[in-house]
Design a protein around this motif. Structure first.
Motif, PDB file in Angstrom:
ATOM      1  N   TYR A   1      87.696  25.265 -82.256  1.00 55.48           N
ATOM      2  CA  TYR A   1      87.761  24.088 -83.069  1.00 55.48           C
ATOM      3  C   TYR A   1      86.981  24.196 -84.406  1.00 55.48           C
ATOM      4  CZ  TYR A   1      86.996  19.333 -84.336  1.00 55.48           C
ATOM      5  OH  TYR A   1      86.759  17.808 -84.902  1.00 55.48           O
ATOM      6  N   ASN A   2      85.666  24.827 -84.136  1.00 50.74           N
ATOM      7  CA  ASN A   2      84.849  24.987 -85.326  1.00 50.74           C
ATOM      8  C   ASN A   2      85.486  25.873 -86.336  1.00 50.74           C
ATOM      9  OD1 ASN A   2      83.073  23.188 -84.587  1.00 50.74           O
ATOM     10  ND2 ASN A   2      81.677  24.629 -83.802  1.00 50.74           N
ATOM     11  N   ASN A   3      86.412  26.767 -85.799  1.00 48.12           N
ATOM     12  CA  ASN A   3      86.985  27.989 -86.709  1.00 48.12           C
ATOM     13  C   ASN A   3      88.514  27.569 -87.169  1.00 48.12           C
ATOM     14  OD1 ASN A   3      85.220  30.413 -87.371  1.00 48.12           O
ATOM     15  ND2 ASN A   3      84.707  29.660 -85.001  1.00 48.12           N
ATOM     16  N   GLY A   4      88.740  26.249 -86.837  1.00 52.72           N
ATOM     17  CA  GLY A   4      90.200  25.402 -87.260  1.00 52.72           C
ATOM     18  C   GLY A   4      91.683  26.056 -86.243  1.00 52.72           C
ATOM     19  N   ASP A   5      91.243  26.318 -85.157  1.00 53.46           N
ATOM     20  CA  ASP A   5      91.973  26.485 -84.210  1.00 53.46           C
ATOM     21  C   ASP A   5      92.265  25.537 -83.358  1.00 53.46           C
ATOM     22  OD1 ASP A   5      94.131  27.457 -82.527  1.00 53.46           O
ATOM     23  OD2 ASP A   5      93.021  28.954 -81.503  1.00 53.46           O
ATOM     24  N   PHE A   6      92.830  24.254 -83.883  1.00 51.46           N
ATOM     25  CA  PHE A   6      92.816  23.054 -83.194  1.00 51.46           C
ATOM     26  C   PHE A   6      93.703  22.896 -81.942  1.00 51.46           C
ATOM     27  CE2 PHE A   6      91.699  21.447 -87.588  1.00 51.46           C
ATOM     28  CZ  PHE A   6      90.432  21.597 -87.565  1.00 51.46           C
ATOM     29  N   SER A   7      94.673  23.710 -82.256  1.00 54.20           N
ATOM     30  CA  SER A   7      95.833  23.753 -81.193  1.00 54.20           C
ATOM     31  C   SER A   7      95.424  24.381 -79.932  1.00 54.20           C
ATOM     32  CB  SER A   7      97.272  24.367 -81.534  1.00 54.20           C
ATOM     33  OG  SER A   7      97.099  25.645 -81.845  1.00 54.20           O
TER      34      SER A   7
ATOM     35  N   ILE B   1      92.439  23.813 -74.307  1.00 53.48           N
ATOM     36  CA  ILE B   1      91.343  23.969 -73.481  1.00 53.48           C
ATOM     37  C   ILE B   1      90.961  22.513 -73.316  1.00 53.48           C
ATOM     38  CG2 ILE B   1      88.888  24.625 -73.653  1.00 53.48           C
ATOM     39  CD1 ILE B   1      89.792  26.804 -75.502  1.00 53.48           C
ATOM     40  N   ALA B   2      90.883  21.494 -74.076  1.00 57.73           N
ATOM     41  CA  ALA B   2      90.553  19.906 -73.721  1.00 57.73           C
ATOM     42  C   ALA B   2      91.346  19.465 -72.403  1.00 57.73           C
ATOM     43  CB  ALA B   2      90.760  19.348 -75.147  1.00 57.73           C
ATOM     44  N   GLN B   3      92.629  19.812 -72.755  1.00 51.45           N
ATOM     45  CA  GLN B   3      93.441  19.296 -71.758  1.00 51.45           C
ATOM     46  C   GLN B   3      93.293  19.709 -70.161  1.00 51.45           C
ATOM     47  OE1 GLN B   3      97.447  20.201 -73.078  1.00 51.45           O
ATOM     48  NE2 GLN B   3      97.224  18.742 -74.915  1.00 51.45           N
TER      49      GLN B   3
ATOM     50  N   ILE C   1      91.563  15.666 -81.427  1.00 52.18           N
ATOM     51  CA  ILE C   1      92.544  16.690 -81.512  1.00 52.18           C
ATOM     52  C   ILE C   1      93.714  16.457 -80.368  1.00 52.18           C
ATOM     53  CG2 ILE C   1      90.999  18.652 -82.179  1.00 52.18           C
ATOM     54  CD1 ILE C   1      90.690  19.442 -79.443  1.00 52.18           C
ATOM     55  N   LEU C   2      93.503  15.403 -79.723  1.00 53.14           N
ATOM     56  CA  LEU C   2      94.783  15.180 -78.786  1.00 53.14           C
ATOM     57  C   LEU C   2      95.405  13.863 -79.356  1.00 53.14           C
ATOM     58  CD1 LEU C   2      92.623  15.563 -75.428  1.00 53.14           C
ATOM     59  CD2 LEU C   2      94.482  16.981 -76.519  1.00 53.14           C
ATOM     60  N   GLU C   3      96.862  13.749 -78.833  1.00 52.03           N
ATOM     61  CA  GLU C   3      97.579  12.627 -79.153  1.00 52.03           C
ATOM     62  C   GLU C   3      98.175  12.235 -77.853  1.00 52.03           C
ATOM     63  OE1 GLU C   3     100.348  14.768 -81.689  1.00 52.03           O
ATOM     64  OE2 GLU C   3      99.124  14.660 -83.340  1.00 52.03           O
ATOM     65  N   GLY C   4      98.954  11.002 -78.024  1.00 54.01           N
ATOM     66  CA  GLY C   4      99.701  10.377 -77.076  1.00 54.01           C
ATOM     67  C   GLY C   4      98.868  10.015 -75.689  1.00 54.01           C
ATOM     68  N   HIS C   5      99.394  10.378 -74.591  1.00 50.32           N
ATOM     69  CA  HIS C   5      98.672   9.970 -73.458  1.00 50.32           C
ATOM     70  C   HIS C   5      97.434  10.856 -73.200  1.00 50.32           C
ATOM     71  CE1 HIS C   5     100.511  13.534 -71.445  1.00 50.32           C
ATOM     72  NE2 HIS C   5      99.633  13.486 -70.552  1.00 50.32           N
ATOM     73  N   TRP C   6      97.437  11.893 -73.781  1.00 49.71           N
ATOM     74  CA  TRP C   6      96.366  12.741 -73.858  1.00 49.71           C
ATOM     75  C   TRP C   6      95.159  12.159 -74.516  1.00 49.71           C
ATOM     76  CZ3 TRP C   6      94.777  16.174 -70.304  1.00 49.71           C
ATOM     77  CH2 TRP C   6      95.913  17.119 -69.833  1.00 49.71           C
ATOM     78  N   LEU C   7      95.375  11.705 -75.577  1.00 44.43           N
ATOM     79  CA  LEU C   7      94.383  10.786 -76.279  1.00 44.43           C
ATOM     80  C   LEU C   7      93.947   9.715 -75.677  1.00 44.43           C
ATOM     81  CD1 LEU C   7      92.916  10.081 -79.046  1.00 44.43           C
ATOM     82  CD2 LEU C   7      94.887   8.753 -79.845  1.00 44.43           C
ATOM     83  N   GLU C   8      94.544   8.966 -74.791  1.00 38.48           N
ATOM     84  CA  GLU C   8      94.126   7.866 -73.901  1.00 38.48           C
ATOM     85  C   GLU C   8      93.316   8.489 -72.865  1.00 38.48           C
ATOM     86  OE1 GLU C   8      97.520   5.801 -72.377  1.00 38.48           O
ATOM     87  OE2 GLU C   8      98.220   5.231 -74.219  1.00 38.48           O
ATOM     88  N   ARG C   9      93.768   9.708 -72.276  1.00 39.70           N
ATOM     89  CA  ARG C   9      92.673  10.194 -71.280  1.00 39.70           C
ATOM     90  C   ARG C   9      91.577  10.667 -71.780  1.00 39.70           C
ATOM     91  NH1 ARG C   9      97.025  14.047 -67.859  1.00 39.70           N
ATOM     92  NH2 ARG C   9      94.987  14.474 -66.546  1.00 39.70           N
ATOM     93  N   ALA C  10      91.490  11.358 -73.006  1.00 40.53           N
ATOM     94  CA  ALA C  10      90.366  11.735 -73.714  1.00 40.53           C
ATOM     95  C   ALA C  10      89.392  10.604 -73.892  1.00 40.53           C
ATOM     96  CB  ALA C  10      90.873  12.691 -75.081  1.00 40.53           C
ATOM     97  N   ASN C  11      89.756   9.474 -74.274  1.00 30.93           N
ATOM     98  CA  ASN C  11      88.850   8.391 -74.590  1.00 30.93           C
ATOM     99  C   ASN C  11      88.118   7.824 -73.320  1.00 30.93           C
ATOM    100  OD1 ASN C  11      89.115   8.046 -77.352  1.00 30.93           O
ATOM    101  ND2 ASN C  11      91.167   7.158 -77.384  1.00 30.93           N
TER     102      ASN C  11
END
Length: 267
Positions: free
Chosen positions: A62-68, A73-75, A105-115
């Motif tokens: 993340y810190n080096n710009g590899d957001f995908s 890893i987050a998922q 860095i997450l979207e959709g249902h993954w954003l809901e789960r992350a929150n």
């Protein structure tokens, strides 16, 4: 008529179900921090699990710009940890990644789960104070100590009073640094990209700690402590470094960071 016998007894309180996220640095460089964290959580009355599937939190990517890459890893991490009541980490830096940056860095249902997941993530000292109201055992050491506030814990998570409260409850007096809220120079990959600046900042932090008269600088982030201890060793500065979890359980046998033996020749 006495009906007290008919009253149901209150149900015993259920232990908090806690997943301990060890962090890469504790796993690879300082396992005693993970062990101390486990013991502290158990002493606080928690039922602790250390999930075997855990990996890096994705912060270097993340810190080096590899957001995908960080998102993948987050998922994976959320899937392995989200069914626990709490997720506790002995690191403000990694806790900040899980709480503050996964939702970015997450979207959709993954954003809901992350929150939802972020609400259950706690740095160790915050969890022990704010959730468990933990009273650590009194420590007998009279050695002077100072405390280093890591940038991520301090600025992202507001960790300031909690570690000091735990140390005070353990009978340990903290000598405050003159520039307690100044970065130590580690900064993840910053120390590799800007070594001269990083080294100068570390020198200032070490000198600040020594000026307090402290024999040991305590912190809650191994990245900072490892960088500072390495710098102190290379520049022949006589000061010790320990993670707060080790101090709170009274670990006197594990050598200070970057030292080959414990004080007074202990094994």
């Amino acid at each position: 008529m006495d009906t007290s016998q008919d009253k149901p007894e209150p149900a015993p309180s259920k232990p908090k179900q806690v997943a301990l996220y060890v962090t890469c640095l504790a796993d690879l460089m300082r396992p005693s921090v993970a062990q101390a964290s486990l013991e502290l959580l158990q002493r606080a009355g928690c039922e602790v699990t250390v999930p075997a599937q855990q990996t890096c939190c994705g912060q270097p990517a993340y810190n080096n710009g590899d957001f995908s890459g960080a998102a993948r890893i987050a998922q994976q991490l959320i899937e392995n940890f989200e069914h626990f009541d709490y997720v506790v980490l002995p690191s403000g830096s990694c806790a900040g990644m899980l709480k503050e940056h996964y939702p970015k860095i997450l979207e959709g249902h993954w954003l809901e789960r992350a929150n939802s997941f972020a609400d259950r993530v706690y740095e160790l000292t915050t969890f022990l104070v704010d959730i468990c109201s933990y009273q650590p055992a009194k420590q007998l050491s009279a050695k002077a100590v100072a405390y280093h506030d890591s940038c991520a814990g301090l600025r992202e998570l507001g960790i300031k009073a909690q570690p000091r409260s735990l140390l005070a409850r353990a009978g340990i007096k903290v000598q405050e640094l003159a520039q307690a809220e100044v970065c130590c120079g580690f900064g993840g990959t910053f120390c590799a990209k800007m070594p001269a600046i990083s080294g100068a900042m570390a020198d200032q932090k070490i000198q600040d700690a020594q000026d307090t008269g402290a024999e040991t600088l305590i912190g809650g982030d191994l990245g900072c402590l490892l960088a500072l201890a390495g710098r102190a060793s290379r520049t022949n500065k006589d000061i010790q470094f320990r993670h707060i979890a080790e101090v709170l359980i009274g670990d006197s046998t594990t050598p200070p960071i970057a030292k080959n033996e414990a004080p007074d020749g202990a094994a």
